[in-house]
Motif scaffolding. Sequence first.
Motif, mmCIF file in Angstrom:
data_model
loop_
_atom_site.group_PDB
_atom_site.id
_atom_site.type_symbol
_atom_site.label_atom_id
_atom_site.label_comp_id
_atom_site.label_asym_id
_atom_site.label_seq_id
_atom_site.Cartn_x
_atom_site.Cartn_y
_atom_site.Cartn_z
ATOM 1 N N THR B 8 0.839 -1.203 0.000
ATOM 2 C CA THR B 8 0.000 0.000 0.000
ATOM 3 C C THR B 8 0.871 1.249 0.000
ATOM 4 O O THR B 8 1.645 1.462 0.936
ATOM 5 C CB THR B 8 -0.917 0.004 1.253
ATOM 6 N N HIS B 9 0.757 2.025 -1.053
ATOM 7 C CA HIS B 9 1.435 3.330 -1.185
ATOM 8 C C HIS B 9 2.933 3.254 -0.867
ATOM 9 O O HIS B 9 3.469 4.085 -0.140
ATOM 10 C CB HIS B 9 0.775 4.379 -0.280
ATOM 11 N N VAL B 10 3.594 2.261 -1.406
ATOM 12 C CA VAL B 10 5.029 2.087 -1.114
ATOM 13 C C VAL B 10 5.857 3.022 -1.983
ATOM 14 O O VAL B 10 5.612 3.151 -3.190
ATOM 15 C CB VAL B 10 5.449 0.613 -1.330
ATOM 16 N N GLN B 11 6.807 3.668 -1.343
ATOM 17 C CA GLN B 11 7.730 4.558 -2.072
ATOM 18 C C GLN B 11 9.157 4.187 -1.747
ATOM 19 O O GLN B 11 9.474 3.841 -0.610
ATOM 20 C CB GLN B 11 7.498 6.005 -1.650
ATOM 21 N N LYS B 12 10.019 4.306 -2.766
ATOM 22 C CA LYS B 12 11.442 4.037 -2.538
ATOM 23 C C LYS B 12 12.264 4.870 -3.524
ATOM 24 O O LYS B 12 11.983 4.896 -4.724
ATOM 25 C CB LYS B 12 11.723 2.534 -2.740
ATOM 26 N N LEU B 49 12.253 -5.246 -1.151
ATOM 27 C CA LEU B 49 11.427 -4.672 -0.077
ATOM 28 C C LEU B 49 10.583 -5.763 0.589
ATOM 29 O O LEU B 49 10.437 -5.795 1.804
ATOM 30 C CB LEU B 49 10.499 -3.589 -0.643
ATOM 31 N N LEU B 50 10.055 -6.670 -0.239
ATOM 32 C CA LEU B 50 9.228 -7.759 0.292
ATOM 33 C C LEU B 50 10.029 -8.688 1.194
ATOM 34 O O LEU B 50 9.495 -9.323 2.095
ATOM 35 C CB LEU B 50 8.638 -8.594 -0.854
ATOM 36 N N LEU B 51 11.348 -8.763 0.906
ATOM 37 C CA LEU B 51 12.209 -9.662 1.679
ATOM 38 C C LEU B 51 12.853 -8.964 2.876
ATOM 39 O O LEU B 51 13.620 -9.575 3.616
ATOM 40 C CB LEU B 51 13.314 -10.219 0.766
ATOM 41 N N GLU B 57 10.442 4.095 2.062
ATOM 42 C CA GLU B 57 10.348 5.427 2.681
ATOM 43 C C GLU B 57 8.928 5.714 3.146
ATOM 44 O O GLU B 57 8.710 6.538 4.028
ATOM 45 C CB GLU B 57 10.758 6.496 1.660
ATOM 46 N N HIS B 58 7.988 5.046 2.516
ATOM 47 C CA HIS B 58 6.590 5.303 2.838
ATOM 48 C C HIS B 58 5.777 4.079 2.463
ATOM 49 O O HIS B 58 6.167 3.313 1.597
ATOM 50 C CB HIS B 58 6.104 6.538 2.048
ATOM 51 N N GLY B 59 4.650 3.914 3.120
ATOM 52 C CA GLY B 59 3.750 2.826 2.761
ATOM 53 C C GLY B 59 3.956 1.595 3.621
ATOM 54 O O GLY B 59 4.823 1.572 4.491
ATOM 55 N N SER B 60 3.122 0.594 3.359
ATOM 56 C CA SER B 60 3.232 -0.626 4.164
ATOM 57 C C SER B 60 3.171 -1.865 3.276
ATOM 58 O O SER B 60 2.597 -1.845 2.182
ATOM 59 C CB SER B 60 2.108 -0.674 5.194
ATOM 60 N N ILE B 61 3.823 -2.909 3.775
ATOM 61 C CA ILE B 61 3.799 -4.196 3.075
ATOM 62 C C ILE B 61 3.295 -5.233 4.066
ATOM 63 O O ILE B 61 3.900 -5.419 5.132
ATOM 64 C CB ILE B 61 5.206 -4.576 2.576
ATOM 65 N N LEU B 62 2.201 -5.864 3.737
ATOM 66 C CA LEU B 62 1.636 -6.896 4.611
ATOM 67 C C LEU B 62 1.735 -8.253 3.928
ATOM 68 O O LEU B 62 1.257 -8.420 2.800
ATOM 69 C CB LEU B 62 0.166 -6.601 4.913
ATOM 70 N N LEU B 63 2.392 -9.176 4.605
ATOM 71 C CA LEU B 63 2.523 -10.532 4.069
ATOM 72 C C LEU B 63 1.861 -11.487 5.063
ATOM 73 O O LEU B 63 2.298 -11.573 6.219
ATOM 74 C CB LEU B 63 4.008 -10.864 3.875
ATOM 75 N N ALA B 64 0.833 -12.149 4.624
ATOM 76 C CA ALA B 64 0.029 -13.041 5.474
ATOM 77 C C ALA B 64 -0.359 -12.339 6.777
ATOM 78 O O ALA B 64 -0.263 -12.911 7.866
ATOM 79 C CB ALA B 64 0.795 -14.333 5.758
ATOM 80 N N GLY B 65 -0.713 -11.085 6.651
ATOM 81 C CA GLY B 65 -1.185 -10.323 7.808
ATOM 82 C C GLY B 65 -0.088 -9.725 8.660
ATOM 83 O O GLY B 65 -0.358 -9.008 9.619
#
Lengths: 255, 308
Positions: B8-12, B49-51, B57-65
């Motif tokens: 969600t809204h990931v920035q790099k 980023l997923l790993l 810099e911004h946003g969130s990453i949710l993996l299996a909650g």
Amino acid sequence: MRILTIMFEKELVETWRTYRFLTLITFFLILALMSPLVAKLTPTIIKLSLNDTLNLQLPQPTAFDSWKQFYKGITQLGILVTAILFAGTMSQELSKNTLVNLVTKGLPRWTIVLSKYFSLLLQWTVALSLSLFVTWGYTAYYFPAKITPTAVLAGFLPLLLFGIFLLALILFGSTLGQNNYGGLLIPLFITVILYLINLVKQLHNYNPLSLIGDNLAILQGTKPLSQLLPGMLVAIAASLFLLGGTVVLLNHRKI
Amino acid sequence: MTALLTLTHVQKSFGTHHVLQDLSFSIPTGSIFGFVGENGAGKTTTMRLLLGLEKSEHGSILLAGQEVTFGGNRTNSITGYLPDVPAFYDYMTATEYLTLCARLTRIANREQRIAEMLNLVGLKTKKQRIHGFSRGMKQRLGIAQALLNEPQLLICDEPTSALDPLGRNEFLELLATLRGKVTVLFSTHILSDVERICDYVGILHAGRMQKCAPLSDLRNQYGRSRIMLTFPDTPTAKRCMQVLAHFPAYAVKNTVMIDYQGSYTNAAHQVLQTLTASVTPIALQHKCPTLEQIFLEVTGNAHSDNHV
């Protein structure tokens, strides 16, 4: 602790199969064998090279000459070879991307630093101790005059402790640098600074370099070991600081 | 279908270069998700980023909650990662390497699982050290280590780029067998590979997800279906073009391509009726829209949007 043990075992397998430990131990054993021999043969070699023309009366070599050769060899060539062999400890892993698979499986980065450090420390201790015992045995064989085990070990202890500092410095350099040269140049740079600090006499006993400069004096009993205590404490504190720094560096390094 | 992974809204950015801008997408559980984009689009950065290998810099990453964080390793236990050129300890054998990975990830029945994995990827070299492995063998070992901990999400970063056609084919077949069991994020710029095995596609361009949908939906929305007529020579094809003047057609040497919308049967019927009296083709083919066409159209639109 479980993961640290696994990684430590991996480091031991690596150093064995890549012949690093074998090279280190062979080199240290050669130095250990050569020290008493060089001390024994030096007067003969000098006499032969001067061709009897000066009729020079050279003093008989003693056990101290053998130990002098030992400390000279280890603190110069020995340390250089150690630095060359271990300079790529971290930088090679980083440049070859071999840590990616393990880190993405959840391997904490601090365990990488500590397992490597403990492996280096073990290799240094084993190689150095073996060379000490070989020199000790041959020195006793060639030069019957006895030196007490306490004196031998007292002279040896600072050198062993210097390794704690040296290896932490090499690992820090290897993590900070982009290649093997980092592992060599950064320790070299720090050593030059320490030699400059050594010019100030009042700081001599606090300098980790005193741990590789006064071994013979301690062995001969002309300097008490307790005088090097500040240097030992500084070396240990600096090692802990360097190890902490290495973990911080690795945490921020791209893997 | 529930999403296993949600960005969600990931920035790099790297310095002044904005690699990812407001990147948001989800991957449904059990799907094979083709992650496509030109070189430098930000695919590898997204995967890192997923790993937890890069910091957003911004946003969130949710993996299996669970939130994925830089340097954190909570989500790594449910992730498998296959880099484009996997690197191993050359002095180990494949079994030794997998044992190391299995010990680190606390896999129960280690020996059995390792044997299963080696069997799955077809590596039967028990005593050969990795330094003697070919590129294809290393890629297979890479798959074995990525699947070893039975991950919920398998991330493959351009896994076929270093393989020969045979190795590529074997790899894609293997990946296809995982459908439904493991969610796969498969990055590549070989679009035919995506067409072959993926059911969802995300098109990344200029740091943004331009389209993210099932492949069939993208085909319906973007792909232009075509009828290809082949003539014995170029002059006949040119004559055909004159006859089909009111069709959206163009000629390439002795072939004529006609874009159509709606039913293929109706379109083909209309074309053939118009041609009957004058020229006769030697072949007629239905050309389905390719992912390459869709990709070019999506990225082309995005390019023109960026310049408006």
